[in-house]
Design a protein around this motif. Structure first.
Motif, PDB file in Angstrom:
ATOM      1  N   GLY A 180       0.822  -0.989   0.465  1.00 45.72           N
ATOM      2  CA  GLY A 180       0.373   0.105   0.491  1.00 45.72           C
ATOM      3  C   GLY A 180       0.627   1.219  -0.137  1.00 45.72           C
ATOM      4  O   GLY A 180       0.315   2.451  -0.161  1.00 45.72           O
ATOM      5  N   GLU A 181       1.948   0.757   0.362  1.00 43.75           N
ATOM      6  CA  GLU A 181       3.348   2.409   0.633  1.00 43.75           C
ATOM      7  C   GLU A 181       3.247   3.123  -0.250  1.00 43.75           C
ATOM      8  O   GLU A 181       2.823   4.638  -0.137  1.00 43.75           O
ATOM      9  CB  GLU A 181       4.633   1.600   1.181  1.00 43.75           C
ATOM     10  CG  GLU A 181       5.291   3.485   1.324  1.00 43.75           C
ATOM     11  CD  GLU A 181       6.677   2.886   1.537  1.00 43.75           C
ATOM     12  OE1 GLU A 181       6.977   1.601   0.737  1.00 43.75           O
ATOM     13  OE2 GLU A 181       7.402   3.492   2.134  1.00 43.75           O
ATOM     14  N   ASP A 215     -11.551  -5.394   3.768  1.00 40.85           N
ATOM     15  CA  ASP A 215     -10.953  -5.677   2.684  1.00 40.85           C
ATOM     16  C   ASP A 215      -9.775  -4.294   3.562  1.00 40.85           C
ATOM     17  O   ASP A 215      -8.794  -3.859   3.313  1.00 40.85           O
ATOM     18  CB  ASP A 215     -11.881  -4.962   1.181  1.00 40.85           C
ATOM     19  CG  ASP A 215     -13.155  -3.888   1.562  1.00 40.85           C
ATOM     20  OD1 ASP A 215     -13.427  -3.425   3.030  1.00 40.85           O
ATOM     21  OD2 ASP A 215     -12.760  -2.529   0.707  1.00 40.85           O
ATOM     22  N   PHE A 216      -9.933  -3.165   3.866  1.00 47.43           N
ATOM     23  CA  PHE A 216      -9.970  -2.077   4.537  1.00 47.43           C
ATOM     24  C   PHE A 216     -10.511  -1.843   5.818  1.00 47.43           C
ATOM     25  O   PHE A 216     -11.417  -1.921   5.570  1.00 47.43           O
ATOM     26  CB  PHE A 216      -9.491  -0.615   3.796  1.00 47.43           C
ATOM     27  CG  PHE A 216      -9.070  -0.364   3.847  1.00 47.43           C
ATOM     28  CD1 PHE A 216      -7.453   0.857   3.709  1.00 47.43           C
ATOM     29  CD2 PHE A 216      -9.227   1.033   4.913  1.00 47.43           C
ATOM     30  CE1 PHE A 216      -7.138   1.570   3.623  1.00 47.43           C
ATOM     31  CE2 PHE A 216      -9.489   2.236   5.301  1.00 47.43           C
ATOM     32  CZ  PHE A 216      -7.558   2.528   4.608  1.00 47.43           C
ATOM     33  N   THR A 226      -5.690  -1.995   7.918  1.00 42.79           N
ATOM     34  CA  THR A 226      -5.201  -3.102   7.634  1.00 42.79           C
ATOM     35  C   THR A 226      -5.846  -3.094   6.651  1.00 42.79           C
ATOM     36  O   THR A 226      -6.929  -3.383   6.702  1.00 42.79           O
ATOM     37  CB  THR A 226      -5.550  -3.952   8.372  1.00 42.79           C
ATOM     38  OG1 THR A 226      -4.592  -4.036   9.596  1.00 42.79           O
ATOM     39  CG2 THR A 226      -5.400  -4.952   8.478  1.00 42.79           C
ATOM     40  N   VAL A 227      -4.961  -4.030   5.676  1.00 38.04           N
ATOM     41  CA  VAL A 227      -5.794  -3.917   4.003  1.00 38.04           C
ATOM     42  C   VAL A 227      -5.585  -4.491   3.422  1.00 38.04           C
ATOM     43  O   VAL A 227      -4.497  -5.246   3.134  1.00 38.04           O
ATOM     44  CB  VAL A 227      -5.111  -2.241   3.173  1.00 38.04           C
ATOM     45  CG1 VAL A 227      -3.247  -2.301   2.681  1.00 38.04           C
ATOM     46  CG2 VAL A 227      -5.769  -2.523   2.138  1.00 38.04           C
ATOM     47  N   HIS A 231      -8.147  -8.082  -2.574  1.00 43.44           N
ATOM     48  CA  HIS A 231      -9.373  -8.021  -1.855  1.00 43.44           C
ATOM     49  C   HIS A 231      -9.919  -6.948  -2.121  1.00 43.44           C
ATOM     50  O   HIS A 231     -11.135  -6.772  -2.444  1.00 43.44           O
ATOM     51  CB  HIS A 231      -9.636  -8.704  -1.116  1.00 43.44           C
ATOM     52  CG  HIS A 231     -10.569  -8.901  -0.012  1.00 43.44           C
ATOM     53  ND1 HIS A 231     -11.844  -9.521  -1.001  1.00 43.44           N
ATOM     54  CD2 HIS A 231     -11.464  -8.568   1.209  1.00 43.44           C
ATOM     55  CE1 HIS A 231     -12.622  -9.418  -0.184  1.00 43.44           C
ATOM     56  NE2 HIS A 231     -12.553  -9.464   0.793  1.00 43.44           N
ATOM     57  N   SER A 232      -9.913  -5.453  -1.418  1.00 44.96           N
ATOM     58  CA  SER A 232     -10.114  -4.224  -2.131  1.00 44.96           C
ATOM     59  C   SER A 232     -10.585  -4.072  -3.488  1.00 44.96           C
ATOM     60  O   SER A 232     -11.589  -3.198  -3.446  1.00 44.96           O
ATOM     61  CB  SER A 232      -8.926  -3.965  -0.803  1.00 44.96           C
ATOM     62  OG  SER A 232      -8.417  -3.017  -1.808  1.00 44.96           O
ATOM     63  N   ASN A 233      -9.104  -4.189  -3.874  1.00 41.35           N
ATOM     64  CA  ASN A 233      -9.887  -3.976  -5.414  1.00 41.35           C
ATOM     65  C   ASN A 233     -11.131  -5.144  -6.197  1.00 41.35           C
ATOM     66  O   ASN A 233     -12.169  -4.073  -6.631  1.00 41.35           O
ATOM     67  CB  ASN A 233      -8.461  -4.307  -5.765  1.00 41.35           C
ATOM     68  CG  ASN A 233      -7.394  -3.449  -6.747  1.00 41.35           C
ATOM     69  OD1 ASN A 233      -7.163  -2.421  -5.508  1.00 41.35           O
ATOM     70  ND2 ASN A 233      -6.431  -3.736  -6.948  1.00 41.35           N
ATOM     71  N   GLN A 234     -11.705  -6.005  -5.389  1.00 42.06           N
ATOM     72  CA  GLN A 234     -12.192  -6.963  -6.287  1.00 42.06           C
ATOM     73  C   GLN A 234     -13.494  -5.981  -5.190  1.00 42.06           C
ATOM     74  O   GLN A 234     -14.664  -6.313  -5.585  1.00 42.06           O
ATOM     75  CB  GLN A 234     -12.012  -8.084  -5.783  1.00 42.06           C
ATOM     76  CG  GLN A 234     -13.415  -9.628  -6.305  1.00 42.06           C
ATOM     77  CD  GLN A 234     -13.288  -9.134  -7.876  1.00 42.06           C
ATOM     78  OE1 GLN A 234     -12.701  -8.737  -8.589  1.00 42.06           O
ATOM     79  NE2 GLN A 234     -14.389  -9.071  -8.874  1.00 42.06           N
TER      80      GLN A 234
END
Ligand code: COA
Length: 465
Positions: A180-181, A215-216, A226-227, A231-234
């Motif tokens: 994520g950075e 997801d986040f 926490t990400v 999964h967050s994209n989906q």
């Protein structure tokens, strides 16, 4: 904009859609971005051993805005609000409500808006905002959009002449060395919401999708989220497709968008603006939306002629195999001529500022609107369709029409301002990120600054002239 599907004439023929007596919407907006930035090419990509092409093309971010030691979500919100008030000659008594969307809360109970009002009163005088209410909307990156929806009803119902302000303000922060950075950033956008707005009038059709997801999230007491990135994209894509379907059905029911003769909903939309965690995400999002929308239109046969038919679940015994083939088909669609034409004409420009700023979480979709305004991509009466997403997760899709006098609103010279920022080294960035560096890299001047956090945890802000 003529548009490859001749959208503007279609949307221009529709009027009087809003349920309100008078149109309500975005009259102006102001953007605040910190003065420091970290380039992703060079030292960062070398030391993190990442191909720079992945960052600038695969992710789409070239520079990330980094808050200085004296900045937080409250100072940035106060800065964008101050600029909005000065741009629009607003006095404190003109503002009835300030709704703030943030997921970078500075307090677990006290509303961030009270700190913002405290800062603004250092400029406008003690007590000057005492008849203005404020509330914080927390719903990950969709908070500001829910705030905008809510405040629009108040503005419409209010008998007086007072206006509403919606502020997005966030520091997007992930652990050093994490995936994520390179999608961090920071900034604030203030929206002036009023009757007969100069930029865009809301059509008051909201398509929504919500589902409980992991997801986040940022449990109470944690400073970083926490990400679960992939999964967050989906989740983003699922929620956006669900909300868009709901929006399309409502718009058709109300007769605002009524596709016929092989047309589809997106034929009636001139610009699609999505939440931009990183610019590449809007390519994934628009591919998912156009693919869903075009399947019921006459255009789909052209798509099939180019990339073949979409896999059908009924033809598969193995669910995993079906998923893989569907993912492959989605990639082919994203490279198809039909999609790229639509994407380049109606989506890509909204990410222009994000490439030099990174993610600003709940304000990034409105940074998209700022990009279109600064690039002069809008035309009177065009229809904008916004797709907001918040992890956790929910999406809200809504539309607005560009007002006829939008070009009378002065430019913010945002691209020029971004060029004047100071580049920082990887070491300076890491010290700020970890909270080790307490002194500002640039001494605050003509801005709000966090001066002290006292023994009770109360934050003291100053206006540094
Ligand atoms: N040149 C060009 N592109 C490259 C490349 C190179 N050298 N190397 C990789 N890429 C491409 C990949 O192929 C991929 O594109 P594709 O999807 O078309 O295949 C893209 O860069 C991203 O790379 P990938 O390895 O899939 O991503 P990642 O592991 O770096 O993770 C996120 C990306 C977004 C999941 C991660 O940054 C993250 O967790 N971010 C925070 C959460 C977030 O923003 N979520 C979004 C929804 S809210």
């Amino acid at each position: 904009m003529t548009g490859i599907f001749g959208n503007s004439s279609k949307s221009a023929s529709i009027s009087g859609n809003s349920p309100f007596k008078e149109a309500v919407g975005i009259d102006d907006l102001a953007v605040y971005i910190p003065q420091l930035y970290l380039p992703l090419e060079g030292e960062f990509s070398r030391r993190r051993e990442i191909d720079p092409g992945k960052l600038t093309r695969g992710i789409g971010i070239e520079r990330m805005a980094i808050p200085d030691a004296h900045e937080d979500a409250a100072t940035m919100a106060a800065m964008s609000l101050l600029e909005l008030m000065r741009r629009c000659d607003l006095l404190p008594e003109d503002i009835g409500k300030i709704h703030i969307g943030t997921e970078s809360a500075v307090d677990e109970a006290k509303a961030i808006g009270t700190y913002v009002i405290g800062m603004l009163e250092k400029v406008y005088g003690p007590g000057s905002f005492q008849h203005c209410s404020t509330v914080e909307f927390k719903s990950a990156c969709i908070g500001t959009t829910l705030a905008l929806e809510s405040i629009s009803y108040w503005v419409a119902a209010d008998e007086g002449e007072r206006v509403g302000v919606v502020i997005a303000s966030d520091v997007a922060k992930y652990p050093l060395g994490s995936s994520g950075e390179y999608t961090q950033g920071a900034g604030s956008v203030s929206l002036l919401v009023k009757k007969n707005p100069r930029i865009a009038a809301l059509e008051q059709i909201y398509g929504c999708f919500t589902r409980d997801e992991n997801d986040f999230f940022r449990p109470t007491g944690c400073t970083m989220a926490t990400v679960n990135g992939k999964h967050s994209n989906q989740c983003y894509l699922d929620a956006m497709q669900g909300a868009f379907a709901s929006f399309a059905a409502k718009a058709a029911r109300k007769g605002i968008i009524s596709p016929k003769n092989g047309e589809c909903t997106t034929d009636w939309i001139d610009h699609l603006l999505f939440h931009i965690p990183y610019p590449r995400m809007i390519e994934y999002a628009s591919a998912a939306i156009f693919r869903q929308d075009w399947k019921n239109s006459s255009r789909w046969s052209d798509v099939e002629a180019e990339i073949g038919p979409e896999p059908e679940a009924g033809n598969y015994d193995d669910l995993e195999r079906y998923r893989l083939d569907l993912a492959r088909y989605a990639r082919s669609f994203a490279r198809s001529r039909q999609f790229l034409e639509a994407y380049n004409a109606r989506v890509i420009d909204s990410a222009a500022l994000s490439r030099s700023i990174g993610n600003i979480y709940t304000g990034s979709i409105y940074l998209g609107l700022a990009s279109l305004l600064e690039l002069q991509k809008l035309r009177a009466h065009e229809r904008l369709c916004f797709g907001a997403y918040g992890s956790g997760c929910s999406a809200l899709v809504f539309s607005a029409r560009v007002s006829s006098e939008f070009s009378s609103v002065p430019s913010r010279d945002l691209f020029e301002r971004l060029e004047k920022r100071r580049e920082i080294s990887l070491e300076e960035y890491e010290l700020l990120h970890e909270g080790v560096r307490k002194e500002s890299l640039i001494q605050p001047s003509g801005e709000f600054a966090l001066a002290q956090i006292d023994h009770q945890g109360y934050r003291h802000y100053e206006y540094m002239s």
